[in-house]
Structures are given as structure tokens and as C-alpha cells.
Design an enzyme around this catalytic site. Sequence first.
Site, short mmCIF file in Angstrom:
data_model
loop_
_atom_site.label_atom_id
_atom_site.label_comp_id
_atom_site.label_asym_id
_atom_site.label_seq_id
_atom_site.Cartn_x
_atom_site.Cartn_y
_atom_site.Cartn_z
N SER A 144 -1.29 -1.16 7.13
CA SER A 144 -2.44 -1.90 7.65
C SER A 144 -2.28 -3.42 7.55
O SER A 144 -3.22 -4.16 7.78
CB SER A 144 -3.73 -1.45 6.95
OG SER A 144 -3.66 -1.71 5.56
N ASP A 153 -0.58 -8.57 -4.98
CA ASP A 153 -0.10 -7.54 -4.07
C ASP A 153 -0.02 -6.20 -4.81
O ASP A 153 0.22 -6.17 -6.02
CB ASP A 153 1.29 -7.92 -3.54
CG ASP A 153 1.72 -7.09 -2.34
OD1 ASP A 153 0.85 -6.76 -1.50
OD2 ASP A 153 2.92 -6.77 -2.23
N GLU A 154 -0.21 -5.11 -4.09
CA GLU A 154 -0.11 -3.74 -4.64
C GLU A 154 -1.00 -3.57 -5.87
O GLU A 154 -0.60 -3.01 -6.90
CB GLU A 154 1.34 -3.39 -4.96
CG GLU A 154 2.30 -3.52 -3.78
CD GLU A 154 2.05 -2.51 -2.66
OE1 GLU A 154 1.23 -1.58 -2.83
OE2 GLU A 154 2.68 -2.66 -1.59
N LYS A 164 -1.61 -5.33 4.84
CA LYS A 164 -2.19 -5.95 3.65
C LYS A 164 -1.28 -7.06 3.12
O LYS A 164 -1.75 -8.17 2.86
CB LYS A 164 -2.41 -4.91 2.55
CG LYS A 164 -3.41 -3.82 2.91
CD LYS A 164 -3.54 -2.76 1.82
CE LYS A 164 -2.25 -2.03 1.50
NZ LYS A 164 -1.66 -1.25 2.60
N THR A 165 0.00 -6.77 2.97
CA THR A 165 0.91 -7.77 2.43
C THR A 165 1.12 -8.91 3.42
O THR A 165 1.22 -10.07 3.03
CB THR A 165 2.25 -7.12 2.04
OG1 THR A 165 1.99 -6.13 1.04
CG2 THR A 165 3.23 -8.14 1.48
N GLY A 196 -6.62 -1.14 2.27
CA GLY A 196 -6.33 -0.44 3.52
C GLY A 196 -5.30 0.63 3.25
O GLY A 196 -4.75 0.73 2.15
#
Length: 191
Positions: free
Chosen positions: A13, A83-84, A15-16, A9
Site C-alpha cells: 500500500s 517504519d514497520e 507505506k514505506t 495499510g
Amino acid sequence: MAKLYFRFGTVGSAKTLNLLAVAHNYRQQGKEVILIKPALDDRFGQSHIKSRAGLEKSADILVDDNTNLMSCNFEGINCILVDEAQFIAPKIIDQLRDITLEHKIPVICYGLRTNFKKGLFEGSKRLFELADSIEEIKTTCAFCNRKAVYNLKHVNGVATVGGPEIDLGADEKYFPACASCYSEQLLQPAN
């Protein structure tokens, strides 16, 4: 078969937040998860995974271009959350794919699709190539109510496509934008 997931996203948005909720759900059921993040993302501290909503956890593994995930012990692990993922080298994405096959552990990666110049990040590109499941996490444009598709960078309040592809920042620098507002913002003159 365990799957490799890519949930992408724009900035903002959640995500995390989604990643941390998934981790919570697994742990609430007594299941073991490993949290992975790129070592270069030190915006909130070297090992912190932090959502804009304020929730945070410590990463179990920090990865860089030289990481060998295949040497890690994944015994008893029920899920790996990343993540990331856009900042992760393609060869590490390949290792994540191999983990799903060899260790039968699902891997769920969260990240941006494109940089602020509208180009694919290398990690995201590799995930689009390898993922079994690709899901968009949607949010609205910061400037209107249309769906955001791009990450718009601001420097000193002015939209720009200048600077290196990887330029860490958060709410003070990046905004979700639809295609129309992205273009309009870049045409705005500097004050």
C-alpha cells in the site's frame, strides 16, 4: 501538542514510500528527521528502509525489545518517522508516545494492522490504543478490484495461514487481499 500518528495499510500500500516522501519533504525544508526501524527487519539490509518502488534511506536508529529511546538526544529534531511499526514492542511504542509529550516531537509510525492470520500485531495494537491520529493507507486487492484489508501469505504459490506470526518476506510471499479473495485463496487446493 506534538502527536503520535499511526498510518497503517496492507502489504503493497506504499507505506514505506509515504514515509520516505515525508522524510524528503522535511529535509527539503531544512528540518531534521530521525528514521527508526526494527532491527529484526533485515529483508533489504540491516539498516535499510526500502520501498517497493526502489527508494531507500538508511535508518538512524534500529530498535529491539531492549532499546531505550528516552536516552537518545532529540535536540533539534523536527519529526521522528518509524517504519514497520507492527514489529516494535509495545513498551517501545510507549516510549514513542512519551517523546511526543516530553520532547514535543511528532512521531509518525507506518505499519501493518494485522498479520497474515488476521490477528493484530502487538506493536499495531498498542498504536491503536495510544495514537492521536490513525489513518489507513489504502490499496486494492491483488486478485480483484476491491479494497485490500488483509495480508495473504503464499508458500510455493499456495495461500496459507501456517508458520510463525512474524515471517519476513516481500512481494514473493505476501499479497494484499480483500476479505472475499483472502477466503477464496485459502480454499484453493495445492497443485
